[in-house]
Design a protein around this motif. Structure first.
Motif, mmCIF file in Angstrom:
data_model
loop_
_atom_site.group_PDB
_atom_site.id
_atom_site.type_symbol
_atom_site.label_atom_id
_atom_site.label_comp_id
_atom_site.label_asym_id
_atom_site.label_seq_id
_atom_site.Cartn_x
_atom_site.Cartn_y
_atom_site.Cartn_z
ATOM 1 N N ARG A 141 0.614 -1.126 -0.089
ATOM 2 C CA ARG A 141 0.138 0.177 0.084
ATOM 3 C C ARG A 141 1.030 1.279 0.153
ATOM 4 O O ARG A 141 0.721 2.056 -0.788
ATOM 5 C CB ARG A 141 -0.900 -0.048 1.295
ATOM 6 N N HIS A 142 1.763 1.240 0.812
ATOM 7 C CA HIS A 142 2.767 2.328 0.947
ATOM 8 C C HIS A 142 3.410 2.587 -0.306
ATOM 9 O O HIS A 142 3.902 3.833 -1.129
ATOM 10 C CB HIS A 142 3.814 2.115 2.198
ATOM 11 N N MET A 143 3.828 1.279 -1.048
ATOM 12 C CA MET A 143 4.810 1.557 -2.301
ATOM 13 C C MET A 143 3.822 2.300 -3.361
ATOM 14 O O MET A 143 4.230 3.240 -4.255
ATOM 15 C CB MET A 143 5.079 0.126 -2.853
ATOM 16 N N TRP A 144 2.694 1.626 -3.598
ATOM 17 C CA TRP A 144 1.630 2.388 -4.262
ATOM 18 C C TRP A 144 1.425 3.823 -4.248
ATOM 19 O O TRP A 144 1.141 4.605 -5.134
ATOM 20 C CB TRP A 144 0.151 1.612 -4.519
ATOM 21 N N GLU A 145 1.503 4.378 -2.827
ATOM 22 C CA GLU A 145 0.935 5.514 -2.629
ATOM 23 C C GLU A 145 2.312 6.549 -3.115
ATOM 24 O O GLU A 145 2.027 7.595 -3.689
ATOM 25 C CB GLU A 145 0.819 5.626 -1.020
ATOM 26 N N VAL A 146 3.579 5.974 -2.740
ATOM 27 C CA VAL A 146 4.491 6.546 -3.335
ATOM 28 C C VAL A 146 4.643 6.751 -4.852
ATOM 29 O O VAL A 146 4.717 8.055 -5.358
ATOM 30 C CB VAL A 146 6.043 5.739 -2.929
ATOM 31 N N HIS A 147 4.201 5.778 -5.625
ATOM 32 C CA HIS A 147 4.153 5.405 -6.942
ATOM 33 C C HIS A 147 3.261 6.667 -7.590
ATOM 34 O O HIS A 147 3.412 7.255 -8.587
ATOM 35 C CB HIS A 147 3.917 4.044 -7.648
ATOM 36 N N GLN A 148 1.932 6.471 -6.706
ATOM 37 C CA GLN A 148 0.878 7.322 -7.335
ATOM 38 C C GLN A 148 0.798 8.836 -6.909
ATOM 39 O O GLN A 148 0.380 9.676 -7.675
ATOM 40 C CB GLN A 148 -0.325 6.624 -7.099
ATOM 41 N N LYS A 149 1.196 8.908 -5.816
ATOM 42 C CA LYS A 149 0.993 10.352 -5.155
ATOM 43 C C LYS A 149 2.467 11.140 -4.994
ATOM 44 O O LYS A 149 2.300 12.283 -4.588
ATOM 45 C CB LYS A 149 0.327 10.426 -3.776
ATOM 46 N N GLY A 150 3.667 10.376 -5.303
ATOM 47 C CA GLY A 150 4.777 11.118 -5.331
ATOM 48 C C GLY A 150 5.409 10.972 -4.032
ATOM 49 O O GLY A 150 6.574 11.109 -3.971
ATOM 50 N N LYS A 151 4.657 10.630 -2.812
ATOM 51 C CA LYS A 151 5.228 10.365 -1.719
ATOM 52 C C LYS A 151 4.482 9.444 -0.485
ATOM 53 O O LYS A 151 3.226 9.448 -0.968
ATOM 54 C CB LYS A 151 5.855 11.627 -0.999
ATOM 55 N N SER A 152 5.183 9.056 0.530
ATOM 56 C CA SER A 152 4.173 8.336 1.378
ATOM 57 C C SER A 152 4.784 8.731 2.845
ATOM 58 O O SER A 152 5.971 8.554 2.942
ATOM 59 C CB SER A 152 4.182 7.007 1.209
ATOM 60 N N VAL A 153 3.928 8.657 4.042
ATOM 61 C CA VAL A 153 4.585 8.958 5.117
ATOM 62 C C VAL A 153 4.696 7.520 5.523
ATOM 63 O O VAL A 153 3.487 6.952 5.988
ATOM 64 C CB VAL A 153 3.620 9.836 5.949
ATOM 65 N N LEU A 154 5.742 6.946 6.207
ATOM 66 C CA LEU A 154 6.119 5.551 6.526
ATOM 67 C C LEU A 154 6.000 5.395 7.855
ATOM 68 O O LEU A 154 5.696 4.471 8.489
ATOM 69 C CB LEU A 154 7.201 5.120 6.088
ATOM 70 N N ALA A 155 6.320 6.663 8.774
ATOM 71 C CA ALA A 155 6.235 6.260 10.272
ATOM 72 C C ALA A 155 6.271 7.713 10.906
ATOM 73 O O ALA A 155 6.689 8.731 10.340
ATOM 74 C CB ALA A 155 7.583 5.577 10.350
ATOM 75 N N GLN A 156 5.668 7.735 12.069
ATOM 76 C CA GLN A 156 5.892 8.862 13.067
ATOM 77 C C GLN A 156 6.540 8.295 14.215
ATOM 78 O O GLN A 156 6.129 7.372 14.879
ATOM 79 C CB GLN A 156 4.606 9.275 13.365
#
Lengths: 173, 130
Positions: free
Chosen positions: B89-104
């Motif tokens: 899910r995070h990989m697709w978010e990076v691919h489609q939206k340009g970035k993904s927040v992985l952790a806080q």
């Protein structure tokens, strides 16, 4: 090539002779790259190896100065560690009595480093050539400029080696 | 307004002022226990509160044209111990939206994650959580 897990912490990589020669050539290129001073790299590669640890409002690295310095130090150390690994693997290849197939046993950490280094080479080529998403989607064989075509083909081939080492990660029914 | 007040919401009273002990549920969520219910020793609560408030840094991974999707999923699983579904899910978010927040995480933990992700060749940064 094949990558077989022989026990929980050990993987056996087997390369046919021509693939072994290619991988050793890639390792030699990487060795030369890791030897270079980061400060003397072209801007895109320098950014890859240094870059900013912060983004957004922290992109100017204010409040992250110490972390920025630690990242730079860690990145330089990583290059030095990977250079040592490259030298070890090339030396093992040169001393190997059997090269078809060339067999290499790697621990989990070494296997991760191996794929990360192949990825470094992919990134190095891409950043030197200014490769875009469109380039990666295009038919590499149809690219007229030799240097660019060879570079993108090498990126593709190294991608196959990475996947052969890791196996597919995304479930595709 | 202090950072802590800001995170809690400026008008919210601190638990101590209201006579209610904070407690942590699975996953780190902060809940309020009513007086007389089971509570942790004060020292644990203080430590947990500090830890929760310190997790004010996010780790972000940015898209690039070269990294392979399967490779990115492998890296997320390895570095962040994500399961396959979350990593994908995070990989697709990076691919489609340009970035993904992985952790806080805390500043130190975020820094360590950024170092590891960059070691695998991913474009990772950290920033203060909004």
């Amino acid at each position: 090539m094949t990558c077989e897990q022989v026990n929980p912490g050990l993987w056996q990589l087997r390369f046919p002779e021509h693939e072994a020669a290619f991988i050793v050539h890639v390792l030699a290129q990487l060795g030369r790259h890791y030897e270079q001073d980061i400060g003397k790299l072209p801007p895109a590669l320098r950014a890859y190896w240094q870059g900013s640890i912060g983004s957004g409002e922290t992109s100017d690295a204010k409040g992250l100065q110490e972390e920025q310095e630690m990242l730079a130090e860690a990145r330089a150390e990583l290059r030095s560690d990977r250079l040592a690994m490259v030298e070890t693997w090339i030396s093992e290849y040169e001393l190997a009595k059997k090269l078809d197939p060339w067999e290499v046993a790697l621990t989990g950490v070494e296997r991760d480093e191996f794929v990360a280094m192949l990825n470094d080479r992919r990134m190095q080529i891409a950043l030197e050539l200014g490769v875009t998403e469109a380039d990666m989607d295009a038919d590499a064989e149809a690219i007229p400029e030799d240097k660019r075509r060879h570079g993108i083909l090498e990126i593709d081939v190294l991608g196959h080696f990475i996947l052969a080492t890791l196996g597919p990660q995304i479930y595709r029914p | 307004m202090s950072q802590v007040e800001s995170m809690l919401g400026a008008k919210r009273l601190t638990p101590q002022r209201r006579g209610i002990e904070p407690r942590f549920e699975a996953g780190g969520a902060l809940a309020m226990a009513q007086p007389g219910t089971e509570t942790s020793p004060d020292v644990d609560v203080e430590e947990k509160l500090k830890e929760a408030f310190a997790r004010g840094w996010t780790v972000i991974v940015w898209n690039d044209p070269v990294n392979l999707m399967d490779y990115v999923v492998y890296v997320f699983k390895t570095v962040l111990k994500m399961n396959e579904q979350d990593a994908t899910r995070h990989m697709w978010e990076v691919h489609q939206k340009g970035k993904s927040v992985l952790a806080q995480e805390t500043k130190e933990k975020s820094e360590s994650i950024v170092h590891r992700l960059r070691g695998f060749g991913l474009s990772a940064t950290m920033e203060k959580a909004p």
